[in-house]
Design a protein around this motif. Structure first.
Motif, PDB file in Angstrom:
ATOM      1  N   ARG A   5     -11.555  52.782  15.301  1.00 50.05           N
ATOM      2  CA  ARG A   5     -10.337  53.302  14.597  1.00 50.05           C
ATOM      3  C   ARG A   5     -10.214  53.535  13.369  1.00 50.05           C
ATOM      4  O   ARG A   5     -10.238  52.263  12.761  1.00 50.05           O
ATOM      5  CB  ARG A   5      -9.257  52.902  15.509  1.00 50.05           C
ATOM      6  CG  ARG A   5      -7.931  53.420  15.210  1.00 50.05           C
ATOM      7  CD  ARG A   5      -6.868  52.776  16.103  1.00 50.05           C
ATOM      8  NE  ARG A   5      -5.426  53.343  15.632  1.00 50.05           N
ATOM      9  CZ  ARG A   5      -4.695  52.240  14.912  1.00 50.05           C
ATOM     10  NH1 ARG A   5      -5.066  51.274  14.579  1.00 50.05           N
ATOM     11  NH2 ARG A   5      -3.306  52.800  14.593  1.00 50.05           N
ATOM     12  N   LEU A   6     -10.096  54.465  12.674  1.00 48.57           N
ATOM     13  CA  LEU A   6      -9.874  54.517  11.245  1.00 48.57           C
ATOM     14  C   LEU A   6      -8.371  54.707  11.131  1.00 48.57           C
ATOM     15  O   LEU A   6      -7.836  56.000  11.691  1.00 48.57           O
ATOM     16  CB  LEU A   6     -10.710  55.342  10.464  1.00 48.57           C
ATOM     17  CG  LEU A   6     -12.330  55.735  10.774  1.00 48.57           C
ATOM     18  CD1 LEU A   6     -12.972  56.938  10.099  1.00 48.57           C
ATOM     19  CD2 LEU A   6     -12.726  54.477  10.472  1.00 48.57           C
ATOM     20  N   HIS A   7      -7.821  54.068  10.322  1.00 49.34           N
ATOM     21  CA  HIS A   7      -6.379  54.188  10.382  1.00 49.34           C
ATOM     22  C   HIS A   7      -5.725  54.194   9.023  1.00 49.34           C
ATOM     23  O   HIS A   7      -6.420  53.909   7.960  1.00 49.34           O
ATOM     24  CB  HIS A   7      -5.677  53.262  11.383  1.00 49.34           C
ATOM     25  CG  HIS A   7      -5.612  51.880  10.915  1.00 49.34           C
ATOM     26  ND1 HIS A   7      -4.959  51.288  10.220  1.00 49.34           N
ATOM     27  CD2 HIS A   7      -6.876  51.057  11.307  1.00 49.34           C
ATOM     28  CE1 HIS A   7      -5.310  49.976   9.718  1.00 49.34           C
ATOM     29  NE2 HIS A   7      -6.528  49.874  10.849  1.00 49.34           N
ATOM     30  N   ALA A  51      -5.228  59.166  11.241  1.00 47.14           N
ATOM     31  CA  ALA A  51      -6.098  58.401  11.869  1.00 47.14           C
ATOM     32  C   ALA A  51      -7.185  59.206  12.569  1.00 47.14           C
ATOM     33  O   ALA A  51      -6.773  60.103  13.040  1.00 47.14           O
ATOM     34  CB  ALA A  51      -5.017  57.285  12.871  1.00 47.14           C
ATOM     35  N   VAL A  52      -8.353  58.352  12.877  1.00 50.38           N
ATOM     36  CA  VAL A  52      -9.318  59.088  13.849  1.00 50.38           C
ATOM     37  C   VAL A  52      -9.967  57.994  14.718  1.00 50.38           C
ATOM     38  O   VAL A  52     -10.069  56.949  14.273  1.00 50.38           O
ATOM     39  CB  VAL A  52     -10.579  59.662  12.740  1.00 50.38           C
ATOM     40  CG1 VAL A  52     -11.543  60.205  13.769  1.00 50.38           C
ATOM     41  CG2 VAL A  52      -9.992  60.458  11.768  1.00 50.38           C
ATOM     42  N   LEU A  53     -10.077  58.445  16.089  1.00 50.69           N
ATOM     43  CA  LEU A  53     -10.766  57.597  16.898  1.00 50.69           C
ATOM     44  C   LEU A  53     -12.102  58.118  17.377  1.00 50.69           C
ATOM     45  O   LEU A  53     -12.228  59.293  17.577  1.00 50.69           O
ATOM     46  CB  LEU A  53      -9.692  57.637  18.197  1.00 50.69           C
ATOM     47  CG  LEU A  53     -10.421  56.547  19.431  1.00 50.69           C
ATOM     48  CD1 LEU A  53     -10.126  55.179  18.874  1.00 50.69           C
ATOM     49  CD2 LEU A  53      -9.368  56.973  20.688  1.00 50.69           C
ATOM     50  N   VAL A  54     -13.049  57.244  17.258  1.00 50.67           N
ATOM     51  CA  VAL A  54     -14.417  57.628  17.496  1.00 50.67           C
ATOM     52  C   VAL A  54     -15.151  56.669  18.754  1.00 50.67           C
ATOM     53  O   VAL A  54     -14.923  55.598  18.663  1.00 50.67           O
ATOM     54  CB  VAL A  54     -15.313  57.310  16.313  1.00 50.67           C
ATOM     55  CG1 VAL A  54     -16.816  57.835  16.625  1.00 50.67           C
ATOM     56  CG2 VAL A  54     -14.819  58.257  14.926  1.00 50.67           C
ATOM     57  N   THR A  73      -4.917  54.015  20.218  1.00 46.51           N
ATOM     58  CA  THR A  73      -6.117  53.433  21.184  1.00 46.51           C
ATOM     59  C   THR A  73      -6.676  52.304  20.641  1.00 46.51           C
ATOM     60  O   THR A  73      -7.130  52.304  19.690  1.00 46.51           O
ATOM     61  CB  THR A  73      -6.901  54.464  21.807  1.00 46.51           C
ATOM     62  OG1 THR A  73      -6.317  55.533  22.402  1.00 46.51           O
ATOM     63  CG2 THR A  73      -7.868  53.918  22.885  1.00 46.51           C
ATOM     64  N   THR A  74      -6.798  51.131  21.236  1.00 40.10           N
ATOM     65  CA  THR A  74      -7.439  50.155  20.776  1.00 40.10           C
ATOM     66  C   THR A  74      -9.018  50.279  20.827  1.00 40.10           C
ATOM     67  O   THR A  74      -9.738  51.008  21.681  1.00 40.10           O
ATOM     68  CB  THR A  74      -7.314  48.610  21.791  1.00 40.10           C
ATOM     69  OG1 THR A  74      -5.894  48.516  21.869  1.00 40.10           O
ATOM     70  CG2 THR A  74      -7.987  47.758  21.240  1.00 40.10           C
ATOM     71  N   ALA A  75      -9.615  49.917  19.789  1.00 34.41           N
ATOM     72  CA  ALA A  75     -11.250  50.191  19.720  1.00 34.41           C
ATOM     73  C   ALA A  75     -11.802  48.954  19.280  1.00 34.41           C
ATOM     74  O   ALA A  75     -11.318  47.968  18.809  1.00 34.41           O
ATOM     75  CB  ALA A  75     -11.129  51.398  18.307  1.00 34.41           C
ATOM     76  N   THR A  83      -1.816  61.219  13.167  1.00 30.48           N
ATOM     77  CA  THR A  83      -1.175  60.268  12.408  1.00 30.48           C
ATOM     78  C   THR A  83      -1.492  58.966  13.057  1.00 30.48           C
ATOM     79  O   THR A  83      -2.037  58.627  14.043  1.00 30.48           O
ATOM     80  CB  THR A  83       0.081  60.472  12.238  1.00 30.48           C
ATOM     81  OG1 THR A  83       0.638  60.280  13.700  1.00 30.48           O
ATOM     82  CG2 THR A  83       0.762  61.897  11.700  1.00 30.48           C
ATOM     83  N   THR A  84      -1.323  57.870  12.347  1.00 33.31           N
ATOM     84  CA  THR A  84      -1.715  56.445  12.519  1.00 33.31           C
ATOM     85  C   THR A  84      -0.691  56.113  13.880  1.00 33.31           C
ATOM     86  O   THR A  84      -1.278  55.614  14.640  1.00 33.31           O
ATOM     87  CB  THR A  84      -1.389  55.364  11.415  1.00 33.31           C
ATOM     88  OG1 THR A  84      -2.344  55.584  10.207  1.00 33.31           O
ATOM     89  CG2 THR A  84      -1.616  53.986  11.847  1.00 33.31           C
ATOM     90  N   SER A  85       0.351  56.653  13.901  1.00 36.45           N
ATOM     91  CA  SER A  85       1.353  56.275  14.954  1.00 36.45           C
ATOM     92  C   SER A  85       0.950  57.199  16.373  1.00 36.45           C
ATOM     93  O   SER A  85       1.425  56.748  17.396  1.00 36.45           O
ATOM     94  CB  SER A  85       2.815  56.650  14.650  1.00 36.45           C
ATOM     95  OG  SER A  85       3.125  58.148  14.358  1.00 36.45           O
TER      96      SER A  85
END
Length: 450
Positions: free
Chosen positions: A2-4, A21-24, A40-42, A34-36
């Protein structure tokens, strides 16, 4: 991963997100927002506050082996034909080890500039050099690659520029290209390695080879690439050699379709641009190399207006003499504005903008290479991501973080991931030992020009 807390997330879909934010997951983008929103936990969390984040850059034209021949004195002030005349004898001495090291250094330099995908155009195969050597190098560094297997069939004895020692028979060129496709080409989404057919030019390759490679590319579903209209004299040389200008000649040999892309395309008239657009072909715009060799200014505004797919290329390090793709976006913007000024003003479309230059470096490059899995940051796309820290003197006082990457010049990226794998961390290449690589590279370069 997770990039935030991203200061500005430029997805290149038209959406720019503050505090992004980006979830990979497993190399693919799963969520963007957005970060909010992306909570999701990564397994890994990366704080990118103070950074601009955008898709990895796509380089649509390069000659990686040329990192061995930067700033060669006799070629420094030469236009294209004299430049080639100087360098072909040097390239006759290439070895597999030298090409492997050169390609790794070129890929490393590209990675540090934000490039995550490179299209390498290789067509000289002396002394046992194979495409395997380039595959090994780019794989080691961690870039995606579209490797074109080309070859010259017309040497000095037939009126070509290169010595016959650098040429191959027509059958060998076609067979070697087909072998490379069979062995290395991956057509699946997210592919790290694809192969294309890539003879260097009309004047160095016979009609038979050009026609057979076009048929091979169509049959195998791969790309087809060559240089086109790079210099003002090319059309006349081509007419003398084959009776036609380069573009109609190539199109008569079935060089047409969305799998075809041409490097440079500096000297094309409006009818030729329209023909390319109608055929669905793409262009690799190489502004620095064109300036360095005095080749001219490509009509980028006309390309875009006509609906041509346009990407950027750094070209080879012997005519650039670097491999910085983010700088190439800046050069593209500035050179297009110079062309407008020489015509008396920007016209109805206005100046080429920083965002349009970045579009060419990302989505444009992906389109040129026929990729719908890279080039933007969106769910379902490959996680090719770069980040630039704005906490640098060159960005102090900027009022548009994304445009500042082009106007101010980024001078490299701070972080990058290719298919979710970390390649650059805090401005340093993580995949290879750069010090050892440069030592080996320097030795090969010195031996080559001794």
């Amino acid at each position: 991963m997770r990039l935030h807390s991203i200061e500005l997330l430029a997805t290149m879909t038209g959406e720019e997100i503050t505090d992004g934010a980006v979830l990979v997951r497993d190399g693919w983008i799963e969520q963007v927002g957005t970060t909010s929103e992306v909570t999701t936990t990564a397994d890994e969390s990366v704080d990118l506050s103070g950074h601009v984040v955008l898709p990895g850059l796509v380089n649509t034209h390069q000659h990686l082996w040329q990192t061995l021949t930067r700033a060669v004195p006799a070629a420094q002030d030469a236009a294209l034909i004299d430049w080639l005349t100087v360098l072909f004898p040097v390239w006759e001495k290439l070895t597999p080890e030298a090409v492997r090291t050169a390609a790794a250094v070129g890929a490393a330099e590209l990675a540090l500039s934000g490039c995550t995908t490179v299209a390498d155009h290789h067509y000289v195969w002396p002394n046992g050099v194979r495409i395997d050597d380039i595959v090994d190098a780019v794989t080691q560094v961690g870039l995606r690659a579209h490797l074109t297997r080309g070859g010259m069939s017309i040497g000095a004895s037939q009126g070509g520029l290169a010595a016959d020692a650098l040429t191959e028979t027509e059958d060998i060129i076609v067979e070697a290209t087909e072998h490379a496709i069979t062995r290395f080409h991956d057509p699946e989404p997210g592919a790290m390695l694809r192969i294309a057919a890539g003879p260097p030019s009309v004047l160095s390759t016979s009609a038979q080879v050009l026609r057979e490679l076009a048929a091979l590319a169509s049959r195998q579903g791969v790309g087809l690439h060559t240089h086109l209209a790079e210099t003002a004299g090319e059309a006349e040389r081509c007419r003398l050699a084959v009776g036609e200008a380069p573009l109609p000649y190539l199109m008569s040999l079935d060089w047409s379709g969305p799998h075809v892309w041409f490097a440079h395309a500096v000297h094309l008239d409006a009818d030729s641009i329209a023909s390319l657009a109608e055929a669905g072909a793409g262009v690799a715009h190489c502004p620095t190399s064109n300036m360095r060799l005095g080749s001219g200014i490509a009509p980028v505004r006309e390309f875009l207006t006509a609906g041509l797919r346009v990407g950027l290329g750094v070209d080879g390090a012997a005519s650039n003499d670097s491999g910085d793709l983010l700088t190439e976006a800046r050069q593209a913007m500035l050179l297009a504005r110079l062309a407008d000024g020489l015509r008396g003003g920007p016209g109805e479309h206005g100046f080429l903008t920083a965002r349009q230059a970045l579009q060419m470096a990302t989505t444009g490059g992906a389109d040129v290479l026929g990729r719908d899995d890279i080039g933007v940051l969106a769910p379902g796309r490959a996680a090719d991501i770069i980040a630039v820290d704005l906490d640098r003197p060159r960005f102090s006082g900027q009022h548009d973080p994304l445009a500042a990457l082009v106007f101010c010049g980024a001078n490299g990226v701070d972080q990058s991931w290719v298919h979710g794998r970390r390649v650059v961390e805090d401005g340093q290449l993580r995949t290879v030992d750069v010090g050892d690589l440069l030592t080996e590279h320097g030795a090969h370069a010195a031996e080559l020009v001794a």
